[in-house]
Design a protein around this motif. Structure first.
Motif, mmCIF file in Angstrom:
data_model
loop_
_atom_site.group_PDB
_atom_site.id
_atom_site.type_symbol
_atom_site.label_atom_id
_atom_site.label_comp_id
_atom_site.label_asym_id
_atom_site.label_seq_id
_atom_site.Cartn_x
_atom_site.Cartn_y
_atom_site.Cartn_z
ATOM 1 N N PHE A 191 0.829 -1.208 0.000
ATOM 2 C CA PHE A 191 0.000 0.000 0.000
ATOM 3 C C PHE A 191 0.862 1.255 0.000
ATOM 4 O O PHE A 191 0.612 2.192 -0.773
ATOM 5 C CB PHE A 191 -0.930 -0.010 1.212
ATOM 6 C CG PHE A 191 -1.690 1.269 1.397
ATOM 7 C CD1 PHE A 191 -2.680 1.644 0.498
ATOM 8 C CD2 PHE A 191 -1.402 2.118 2.464
ATOM 9 C CE1 PHE A 191 -3.383 2.844 0.651
ATOM 10 C CE2 PHE A 191 -2.091 3.307 2.628
ATOM 11 C CZ PHE A 191 -3.083 3.666 1.716
ATOM 12 N N LEU A 192 1.893 1.311 0.846
ATOM 13 C CA LEU A 192 2.752 2.491 0.913
ATOM 14 C C LEU A 192 3.480 2.712 -0.409
ATOM 15 O O LEU A 192 3.654 3.859 -0.850
ATOM 16 C CB LEU A 192 3.757 2.348 2.060
ATOM 17 C CG LEU A 192 3.182 2.437 3.479
ATOM 18 C CD1 LEU A 192 4.255 2.119 4.504
ATOM 19 C CD2 LEU A 192 2.578 3.812 3.744
ATOM 20 N N ALA A 193 3.900 1.633 -1.051
ATOM 21 C CA ALA A 193 4.576 1.759 -2.344
ATOM 22 C C ALA A 193 3.634 2.367 -3.374
ATOM 23 O O ALA A 193 4.025 3.245 -4.161
ATOM 24 C CB ALA A 193 5.070 0.388 -2.813
ATOM 25 N N ALA A 194 2.371 1.915 -3.385
ATOM 26 C CA ALA A 194 1.386 2.473 -4.319
ATOM 27 C C ALA A 194 1.140 3.952 -4.027
ATOM 28 O O ALA A 194 0.967 4.761 -4.944
ATOM 29 C CB ALA A 194 0.085 1.682 -4.236
ATOM 30 N N CYS A 195 1.134 4.318 -2.737
ATOM 31 C CA CYS A 195 0.936 5.724 -2.359
ATOM 32 C C CYS A 195 2.058 6.600 -2.900
ATOM 33 O O CYS A 195 1.812 7.705 -3.402
ATOM 34 C CB CYS A 195 0.860 5.849 -0.839
ATOM 35 S SG CYS A 195 -0.645 5.175 -0.111
ATOM 36 N N VAL A 196 3.303 6.119 -2.797
ATOM 37 C CA VAL A 196 4.435 6.913 -3.288
ATOM 38 C C VAL A 196 4.386 7.014 -4.803
ATOM 39 O O VAL A 196 4.528 8.108 -5.373
ATOM 40 C CB VAL A 196 5.769 6.291 -2.817
ATOM 41 C CG1 VAL A 196 6.953 7.034 -3.449
ATOM 42 C CG2 VAL A 196 5.873 6.340 -1.298
ATOM 43 N N ARG A 197 4.168 5.902 -5.481
ATOM 44 C CA ARG A 197 4.100 5.947 -6.944
ATOM 45 C C ARG A 197 2.913 6.782 -7.423
ATOM 46 O O ARG A 197 2.989 7.460 -8.448
ATOM 47 C CB ARG A 197 4.002 4.524 -7.504
ATOM 48 C CG ARG A 197 5.289 3.706 -7.386
ATOM 49 C CD ARG A 197 5.195 2.446 -8.231
ATOM 50 N NE ARG A 197 4.089 1.605 -7.779
ATOM 51 C CZ ARG A 197 4.211 0.529 -7.008
ATOM 52 N NH1 ARG A 197 5.421 0.171 -6.574
ATOM 53 N NH2 ARG A 197 3.156 -0.187 -6.663
ATOM 54 N N GLU A 408 -2.605 3.502 -10.210
ATOM 55 C CA GLU A 408 -1.991 2.712 -9.137
ATOM 56 C C GLU A 408 -3.085 1.959 -8.386
ATOM 57 O O GLU A 408 -3.412 2.282 -7.244
ATOM 58 C CB GLU A 408 -1.201 3.619 -8.180
ATOM 59 C CG GLU A 408 0.113 4.079 -8.728
ATOM 60 C CD GLU A 408 1.085 2.934 -8.978
ATOM 61 O OE1 GLU A 408 0.983 1.904 -8.271
ATOM 62 O OE2 GLU A 408 1.932 3.073 -9.874
ATOM 63 N N GLU A 409 -3.636 0.986 -9.037
ATOM 64 C CA GLU A 409 -4.742 0.249 -8.437
ATOM 65 C C GLU A 409 -4.215 -0.706 -7.369
ATOM 66 O O GLU A 409 -3.295 -1.490 -7.610
ATOM 67 C CB GLU A 409 -5.510 -0.536 -9.504
ATOM 68 C CG GLU A 409 -6.810 -1.093 -8.986
ATOM 69 C CD GLU A 409 -7.806 -1.370 -10.097
ATOM 70 O OE1 GLU A 409 -8.822 -2.003 -9.796
ATOM 71 O OE2 GLU A 409 -7.559 -0.954 -11.237
ATOM 72 N N VAL A 410 -4.793 -0.623 -6.177
ATOM 73 C CA VAL A 410 -4.415 -1.495 -5.065
ATOM 74 C C VAL A 410 -5.500 -2.559 -4.918
ATOM 75 O O VAL A 410 -6.678 -2.243 -4.762
ATOM 76 C CB VAL A 410 -4.267 -0.694 -3.753
ATOM 77 C CG1 VAL A 410 -3.807 -1.612 -2.627
ATOM 78 C CG2 VAL A 410 -3.282 0.459 -3.938
ATOM 79 N N SER A 411 -5.086 -3.826 -4.948
ATOM 80 C CA SER A 411 -6.041 -4.926 -4.848
ATOM 81 C C SER A 411 -6.815 -4.857 -3.546
ATOM 82 O O SER A 411 -6.271 -4.488 -2.489
ATOM 83 C CB SER A 411 -5.301 -6.268 -4.947
ATOM 84 O OG SER A 411 -6.150 -7.338 -4.597
#
Length: 432
Positions: A191-197, A408-411
């Protein structure tokens, strides 16, 4: 050889080296070459004085004197220890280190009185154009390897001159390092990686030495390589493995009390440098307002750290710090700026075992009844399992939809209620 005689040999060798070695010439060569020259000169002096020492004793004497001349004397061996992350000198007879997250007392008497501690402090600050004396009894500095230094002397320190050195790791931590060290869970990191990207604004909070800067450095690995980053720090510590980084460092006033450049000054300058992202190493004061305004005016994707006891406490602190600026804004307006600027808070703590963990990841979802709304997404439960347990609260944040809108879709599985387990689908721009 008797111990007292050996002390005299060491002291005499040190004094002769200081007279014979050209300090300015040494400053112009590398640290390795500097030490080699001092060792050769020390051996020459011992031969001239016809001292015959056993091989082991000779090696120790040469190393100790070399450390005193070109290193930091009695604590040099602690700084070379890869397991030591911080050295704390609480006066000449009281030295501690942090090793693998836990404090340990150094039992050997390292310093021969307060003058020896003052000498080490002087060796650190003098080349930087700084000073420590009664008129300026404390100093913040940085070693050549990036390690942070703080010193404070009497009359402010009642136990004699004190010195803290937080070592800089030459090898940056990776996401896999944090997972292996059980600093955070896999879904939490995804989740944090998706937030940064996805260019969400992320603040890492926590207490002193809780791992905030380390996590900030790891999160920066998820920033795309083509972006221009401007880092702002009170004492430069971040080492970002990115191709386009501009690093800015604050500067204290000189001996005349002039020339100070604050973090707030640098934040304002950074806004004119066409940054894709602004990374503030630590927010401490009035610069919070400038950072919040930058986040609210198109400079999204910013990263920062701040001292706080919880995500809620972080929002209160940011509000207080923003009001420390010279801009007289109403409390409600500042609170609204905080709530709209910050998207995600990752809160860290150091456990009694010395392990650093992400205690909670929460999103900031606007304001309700005059207070910012926090949604806890992930938590660490220290009493569950052998090493504690990371778990998801089951809340799917509104931010997930915003991330999906920018690709940046998060499952949904990432937010599923239960333990934070399973395979991680995270890659940095470097393929980590």
């Amino acid at each position: 050889m008797r111990a007292d005689a050996l002390v005299e040999v060491r002291r005499g060798l040190h004094e002769r080296l200081l007279r014979r070695v050209d300090a300015r010439a040494l400053e112009e060569v590398s640290r390795t070459e500097r030490r080699l020259r001092v060792r050769e000169e020390a051996l020459a002096i011992l031969r001239e004085e016809r001292h015959i020492l056993p091989r082991g004793v000779l090696t120790n004497v040469i190393n100790e004197v070399s450390d005193a001349v070109v290193g930091l004397g009695p604590i040099e061996f602690l700084l070379k220890d890869p397991d030591v992350t911080e050295v704390m000198v609480n006066g000449p007879d009281d030295v501690y280190v942090e090793r693998k997250g836990r404090l340990e007392k150094v039992t050997d008497g390292l310093f021969e009185g307060e003058e020896a501690v003052l000498h080490v402090i002087e060796r650190i600050v003098a080349p930087l154009g700084l000073r420590v004396d009664e008129s300026s009894p404390w100093v913040d500095a940085r070693l050549s390897d990036g390690s942070r230094v703080h010193a404070i002397i009497p009359p402010l320190s009642l136990c004699g001159p004190t010195l803290n050195i937080r070592k800089f790791s030459p090898v940056p931590f990776t996401p896999d390092d944090l997972l292996a060290g059980k600093t955070l869970g896999r879904r939490m990191l995804e989740f944090l990686a998706a937030c940064v990207r996805g260019r969400a604004n992320v603040v890492v909070s926590g207490g002193t030495s809780s791992g905030k800067t380390t996590l900030l450095g790891v999160l920066s690995t998820f920033v795309p390589d083509e972006e221009r980053l401007v880092t702002i720090e009170d004492a430069a510590e971040l080492r970002l493995g990115k191709p386009h980084v501009v690093s800015l460092e604050a500067r204290p006033a000189n001996v005349e009390g002039k020339g100070e450049v604050t973090v707030r000054d640098l934040v304002r300058n950074a806004l004119r440098m066409r940054p894709d992202r602004i990374i503030v190493g630590e927010v401490r004061g009035g610069e919070a307002l400038d950072m919040l305004q930058a986040m609210n005016t198109g400079h999204d994707g910013s990263l920062s750290t701040a001292h706080a006891n919880s995500p809620r406490h972080l929002l209160w602190r940011l509000e207080t710090m923003a009001m420390m600026s010279d801009v007289g804004l109403p409390v409600g307006h500042v609170r609204a700026q905080v709530a709209s600027a910050i998207d995600v808070i990752a809160h860290m703590a150091r456990l009694p075992s010395g392990r650093r963990v992400v205690l909670e990841v929460a999103t900031v979802d606007g304001i309700h009844d005059g207070e910012p709304v926090l949604s806890p997404l992930f938590r660490f439960r220290p009493r569950l399992g052998t090493h504690g347990l990371f778990e998801s609260t089951g809340i799917v944040p509104d931010l997930a939809l915003e991330l999906a809108d920018v690709g940046e879709e998060v499952s949904a599985d990432v937010f599923a209620l239960g333990p934070d387990e399973g395979r991680l689908g995270v890659e940095t721009s470097e393929g980590v």
